[in-house]
Every structure is written in structure tokens, then in C-alpha cells.
Design a protein around this motif. Structure first.
Motif, short mmCIF file in Angstrom:
data_model
loop_
_atom_site.label_atom_id
_atom_site.label_comp_id
_atom_site.label_asym_id
_atom_site.label_seq_id
_atom_site.Cartn_x
_atom_site.Cartn_y
_atom_site.Cartn_z
N GLU A 280 30.84 34.84 37.73
CA GLU A 280 29.55 35.18 38.33
C GLU A 280 29.29 36.68 38.26
O GLU A 280 28.18 37.11 37.96
CB GLU A 280 29.53 34.72 39.80
CG GLU A 280 29.17 33.28 40.01
CD GLU A 280 28.81 33.00 41.46
OE1 GLU A 280 27.86 32.23 41.71
OE2 GLU A 280 29.49 33.56 42.35
N ARG A 281 30.33 37.46 38.54
CA ARG A 281 30.17 38.92 38.54
C ARG A 281 29.85 39.43 37.13
O ARG A 281 28.95 40.25 36.95
CB ARG A 281 31.45 39.57 39.06
CG ARG A 281 31.40 41.08 39.13
CD ARG A 281 32.63 41.65 39.81
NE ARG A 281 33.86 41.31 39.11
CZ ARG A 281 34.75 40.43 39.53
NH1 ARG A 281 34.55 39.76 40.65
NH2 ARG A 281 35.85 40.20 38.84
N ALA A 284 26.32 38.41 36.18
CA ALA A 284 25.33 39.17 36.94
C ALA A 284 25.18 40.58 36.38
O ALA A 284 24.07 41.12 36.31
CB ALA A 284 25.73 39.22 38.42
#
Length: 291
Positions: A280-281, A284
Motif C-alpha cells: 500500500e505504501r 501510494a
């Protein structure tokens, strides 16, 4: 192209019964690429990689040799196992003193090649390739269950092949000890299928057990060398497939078909809980950059 990750050998119970030196020896003397753990019957079939899900899976190449499978998780990112991304270093870690990942393991930016789009007429030939750089990875070591949960690596592609081939949705874990209950599917490129067109697909296998630590799941899906890094997907209640893990290793592989699932010959995946937050990081950060 052929290679054999050195972490596809030692059974978990050996850490407790036989001790670390024997386990490390087993890792050094891993079985050949023909050995696999297949239960009851081999349900894998080779299909053209021209359909959603199937077309998003490719291979990782290091120094001209396939070292595992990998799958697109975004327009410009793919996921594979640590021991595929850092093939030589993972071999060294399995044969040296248990001091953790060696100090000289390459850091982020380590470059590989990602190949995707197998040619339907010429087995082993892929339509597209891209330089793939490791941008995040787990704290992997094969000599302990906890270290095995770090067997993942996120790759950033120089060419955003996900725009053409699509990418696989990853299930957000709702619980750290979540055990997949639905039918599973694996998609990969076993070394033994190097002369077969298409991609190897198995549907209908199941998760059998979680552990011995959170992040590791035993499955009865067939597994052999070359499949490491391929996705394990679970069929959801709405009929959609989502990634729930990465094919990691086979314990005590054999050349015969086993009549039933056996824990000592189990195949193992790294659950998405081990890498979902990192993924996710990374995605993103990519989304926040100008295109």
C-alpha cells in the motif's frame, strides 16, 4: 532458462526435532527441479495467457536465467519472493551461519528483468520485458519461521506494463491469523513447463493450516521449482478472485504424486498480511508522483 531457489526444502518440524545444522544441510541439498509436492492428482493446466488474471503474471530473470514467477500489482509494480529477487544472496543465507540476511544483500534498487506475455507459438519467449528494481522487501531468512514471513519483494518496473496487461487486486487482510476458506488458484511458470506454451494454472486447491507463525499458510496446491513468487488467489463471495498470498516453498519435495495431503510435505505461501502494508505504501507513493 532454469534455476532452483535454495530455500524450497526443509520441513518446519525439523527446526524443533533435528536442529538448525541439519536443516541448513537440507537447504544446501535441495531436490532437483523435477521434484514437486502434488497431492491426489495434478490439477495444473497450461492455458493461453490472454485472459484477465492470467495475463498479469510473468517471470523474474536474473543474469539471463529465470529465478521465479512474479505478478503485476499496479501499473508499474510487481511482487515476487525475496529468494527469487535476491537469488544468490538467498542461497548464501541458507548455507552460512544463521546470522540473518548477509550484510552484502543488495539494497533497494537491485535490478532484475521482468518478462510477461508468453508467446502462444514459441514456449519460453515473452512479448515484453522491463528492468525491474527492488523498492521494498521483507526481513527474510530461511533458517527460522519468523524470517520466512519476510520472503517477499516489491519491484518497480521501468516500463509500466500493468497499463497493457492489467494487475491483480490484493485482498486487504481483516485479521492477522486469517485462514483463506474459499477455493484457491495459483498462476505461475514452473521450470518443468519451459517447453510448454502458456501459463500453468491450478484452481480448486485449499488452505490447510496456518503457522507455525502468523504470515505462513500451508496449502495443498501443487508446487514445484519456478513457481516461487507466483500469486495465490482466493475466490470471494462475489465470484471475484483476489491475491491472498505468494507461493513460497515446498517441504521435502518428492517425484511421485502423494495420495493425500501430508503436513510434512506441505506447500507453503506467504500470506498477504506479511506484505500488504508495504505494498500500500509503495503504491501510494507512486500515485503521488507526476506521470
Amino acid at each position: 532458462m532454469s534455476a532452483r531457489p535454495g530455500s524450497e526444502c526443509a520441513p518446519v518440524y525439523a527446526w524443533r526435532v533435528l536442529g538448525l545444522p541439519v536443516v541448513l544441510l537440507c537447504m544446501m541439498l535441495f531436490a532437483g527441479a523435477a521434484a514437486a509436492n502434488v497431492f491426489v492428482a495434478d490439477r495444473r493446466a497450461y492455458r493461453p495467457a490472454d485472459q484477465p488474471l492470467l495475463r498479469s503474471v510473468g517471470i523474474v530473470v536474473n543474469a539471463g536465467r529465470q529465478v521465479g514467477s512474479a505478478f503485476l500489482v499496479g501499473e508499474c509494480h510487481a511482487v515476487t519472493t525475496f529468494h527469487s529477487a535476491f537469488f544468490r544472496d538467498a542461497q548464501a543465507a541458507s548455507s552460512e551461519e544463521p546470522i540473518g540476511v548477509p550484510d552484502d544483500v543488495p539494497h533497494r534498487g537491485h535490478a532484475l528483468a521482468f518478462h510477461i506475455g508468453p508467446d502462444p507459438e514459441r514456449p519460453g519467449v515473452f512479448r515484453h520485458r522491463s528492468v525491474a528494481r527492488v523498492v521494498d522487501f521483507g526481513n527474510y531468512h530461511p533458517a527460522a519461521p519468523r524470517g520466512m514471513t519476510g520472503d517477499w519483494a516489491i519491484l518497480q518496473l521501468d516500463d509500466c506494463l500493468g497499463r497493457e496487461y492489467g494487475f491483480l487486486p490484493t485482498l486487504r487482510p481483516t485479521s492477522a491469523d486469517y485462514l483463506p476458506q474459499g477455493p484457491l488458484m495459483t498462476i505461475s511458470f514452473p521450470y518443468s513447463g519451459g517447453k510448454r506454451a502458456g501459463v500453468a494454472v491450478e484452481e480448486g486447491c485449499r488452505a490447510r493450516d496456518s503457522g507455525p507463525v502468523i504470515g505462513l499458510i500451508a496449502v495443498d496446491c501443487a508446487f514445484e521449482a519456478g513457481m516461487s513468487g507466483g500469486p495465490v488467489l482466493e475466490k470471494q463471495g462475489d465470484g471475484q478472485w483476489r491475491v491472498v498470498g505468494i507461493m513460497q516453498l515446498r517441504f521435502s519435495p518428492v517425484k511421485r504424486v502423494l495420495p493425500a495431503f501430508e503436513y510434512r510435505h506441505r506447500n507453503q505461501m506467504v500470506h498477504a498480511v506479511a506484505f500488504f502494508r508495504a505494498l500500500e505504501r509503495v503504491l501510494a507513493q507512486r500515485a503521488g508522483r507526476p506521470h
